[in-house]
Design a protein around this motif. Sequence first.
Motif, mmCIF file in Angstrom:
data_model
loop_
_atom_site.group_PDB
_atom_site.id
_atom_site.type_symbol
_atom_site.label_atom_id
_atom_site.label_comp_id
_atom_site.label_asym_id
_atom_site.label_seq_id
_atom_site.Cartn_x
_atom_site.Cartn_y
_atom_site.Cartn_z
ATOM 1 N N THR A 162 0.817 -1.219 0.000
ATOM 2 C CA THR A 162 0.000 0.000 0.000
ATOM 3 C C THR A 162 0.855 1.275 0.000
ATOM 4 O O THR A 162 0.342 2.367 -0.248
ATOM 5 C CB THR A 162 -0.922 0.043 1.229
ATOM 6 O OG1 THR A 162 -0.125 0.086 2.429
ATOM 7 C CG2 THR A 162 -1.831 -1.175 1.266
ATOM 8 N N VAL A 163 2.144 1.129 0.269
ATOM 9 C CA VAL A 163 3.013 2.307 0.359
ATOM 10 C C VAL A 163 3.255 2.895 -1.025
ATOM 11 O O VAL A 163 3.677 2.201 -1.948
ATOM 12 C CB VAL A 163 4.350 1.936 1.025
ATOM 13 C CG1 VAL A 163 5.372 3.044 0.841
ATOM 14 C CG2 VAL A 163 4.135 1.659 2.506
ATOM 15 N N GLU A 164 3.005 4.205 -1.130
ATOM 16 C CA GLU A 164 3.172 4.899 -2.410
ATOM 17 C C GLU A 164 4.053 6.139 -2.288
ATOM 18 O O GLU A 164 4.474 6.688 -3.310
ATOM 19 C CB GLU A 164 1.806 5.318 -2.961
ATOM 20 C CG GLU A 164 0.874 4.148 -3.253
ATOM 21 C CD GLU A 164 -0.486 4.616 -3.750
ATOM 22 O OE1 GLU A 164 -0.675 5.844 -3.875
ATOM 23 O OE2 GLU A 164 -1.349 3.758 -3.989
ATOM 24 N N ILE A 171 2.208 13.652 -0.526
ATOM 25 C CA ILE A 171 0.787 13.452 -0.832
ATOM 26 C C ILE A 171 0.202 14.778 -1.326
ATOM 27 O O ILE A 171 0.291 15.801 -0.645
ATOM 28 C CB ILE A 171 0.010 12.977 0.410
ATOM 29 C CG1 ILE A 171 0.623 11.685 0.957
ATOM 30 C CG2 ILE A 171 -1.465 12.791 0.075
ATOM 31 C CD1 ILE A 171 0.538 10.508 0.037
ATOM 32 N N TRP A 175 -5.422 15.178 -3.921
ATOM 33 C CA TRP A 175 -5.844 13.833 -3.515
ATOM 34 C C TRP A 175 -6.534 13.871 -2.154
ATOM 35 O O TRP A 175 -7.538 13.189 -1.944
ATOM 36 C CB TRP A 175 -4.624 12.912 -3.440
ATOM 37 C CG TRP A 175 -4.971 11.494 -3.096
ATOM 38 C CD1 TRP A 175 -5.291 10.494 -3.961
ATOM 39 C CD2 TRP A 175 -5.056 10.944 -1.768
ATOM 40 N NE1 TRP A 175 -5.570 9.331 -3.269
ATOM 41 C CE2 TRP A 175 -5.440 9.581 -1.922
ATOM 42 C CE3 TRP A 175 -4.859 11.436 -0.497
ATOM 43 C CZ2 TRP A 175 -5.623 8.731 -0.840
ATOM 44 C CZ3 TRP A 175 -5.041 10.583 0.593
ATOM 45 C CH2 TRP A 175 -5.414 9.252 0.422
ATOM 46 N N THR A 211 -1.373 4.830 5.662
ATOM 47 C CA THR A 211 -1.108 3.535 5.020
ATOM 48 C C THR A 211 -0.260 3.691 3.754
ATOM 49 O O THR A 211 0.333 2.727 3.287
ATOM 50 C CB THR A 211 -2.415 2.832 4.650
ATOM 51 O OG1 THR A 211 -3.142 3.624 3.683
ATOM 52 C CG2 THR A 211 -3.293 2.617 5.874
ATOM 53 N N LYS A 212 -0.193 4.910 3.232
ATOM 54 C CA LYS A 212 0.555 5.161 2.003
ATOM 55 C C LYS A 212 1.990 5.616 2.249
ATOM 56 O O LYS A 212 2.788 5.668 1.314
ATOM 57 C CB LYS A 212 -0.165 6.233 1.168
ATOM 58 C CG LYS A 212 -1.520 5.809 0.613
ATOM 59 C CD LYS A 212 -2.162 6.946 -0.150
ATOM 60 C CE LYS A 212 -3.452 6.495 -0.823
ATOM 61 N NZ LYS A 212 -3.195 5.544 -1.921
#
Length: 262
Positions: A162-164, A171, A175, A211-212
Motif C-alpha cells: 500500500t506504500v506509495e 501526498i 488527492w 497507510t501510504k
Amino acid sequence: PPSADLGRAPASGIPLCSLTMLCLIAAAQSYVLQPQPLVSRGAVAAVSRSGPVVAAVAVDAKTVKTLRDATGAGMMDCKKALIESEGDMDAATESLRKKGLASAEKKSGRATKEGIIETYIHTGAKLGIMVEVNCETDFVAKRPEFQELAKSLAMQIAACPTVEAISSDDISADWIEKEKKIEAASDDLQGKPEQIIEKIVNGRVEKAIKTKLLLEQPYIRDSGMTVDEFVKGYTAKLGENIKVARFARFTVGGGAEEAEEA
C-alpha cells in the motif's frame, strides 16, 4: 583534732586524693584502646551533601559490547546507559534509542547529496524494488552499515504494497480533498452534525494517508518502531543526516496493466 582526719582514708591513713589517683592509674592500665577507622573531612562532607551512598552496578565489557552491537552507540554511552538502568538491557536500549532520535533531529537540516541506489528482488523474481537513500558524504555511503540500511528499506517497501510515498509532503493536496469529499458522502455519515462529520472525515483521511507513507509504517523486523525511527537510528549511528529520496516498485505484468488503464 577532729579536723586532722579529714581527707584521709579511715583504715590506711592515705589521703583520699592520692587514693583516687591510684585507682585511675590502675583503671587506665587495664583498658586497651581499640583503633578506629579514620574518615577524612572531605568524605564526611561528601556524604552529608549527597545523602546515602549507593553502590554502582557492575557492568562487564561483554554486556557493554552486546549493547553496542545492538544499538551502534559508543562504548562509554552504552556503559553509562547500563549503569543508569541498573543492568537492564531493554531499558538501556530504549534510553539510547531516545537519545539517538534526539541527535538525529539535530542533523535533519543538513544537505544530503551523496548516497546509493539499492535494489531488492523478491523470491520468484516477480517483484522488484529500487530505492535511493542519501547521506552527506561519500565516505558514509560506502560504509557497510549504510548499505545494510538501504537493503532493509528496499525489503520494507516490498513488504508494504500500500506504500506509495515517503512522507506526508509527497501526498498532493488534490488527492486529500478528493478523499475528503468521498468520505463525507458516506452513507453512515448522513444526518450527522457538520462538526461531527468533519471530525470523522479528517480521521479517516489521515488513516488512509498513513497507510501510504513509508516512514509511518512499522518496521518489519521490529514492530515497536516506525521506519522513520529506524532510519534515524542509523543517523545517530553513522553521524550524518540520512534521507530516503525516492523508490520504485516493479511487478511482472504491472506495465501492461498501467497501459490498459491509460
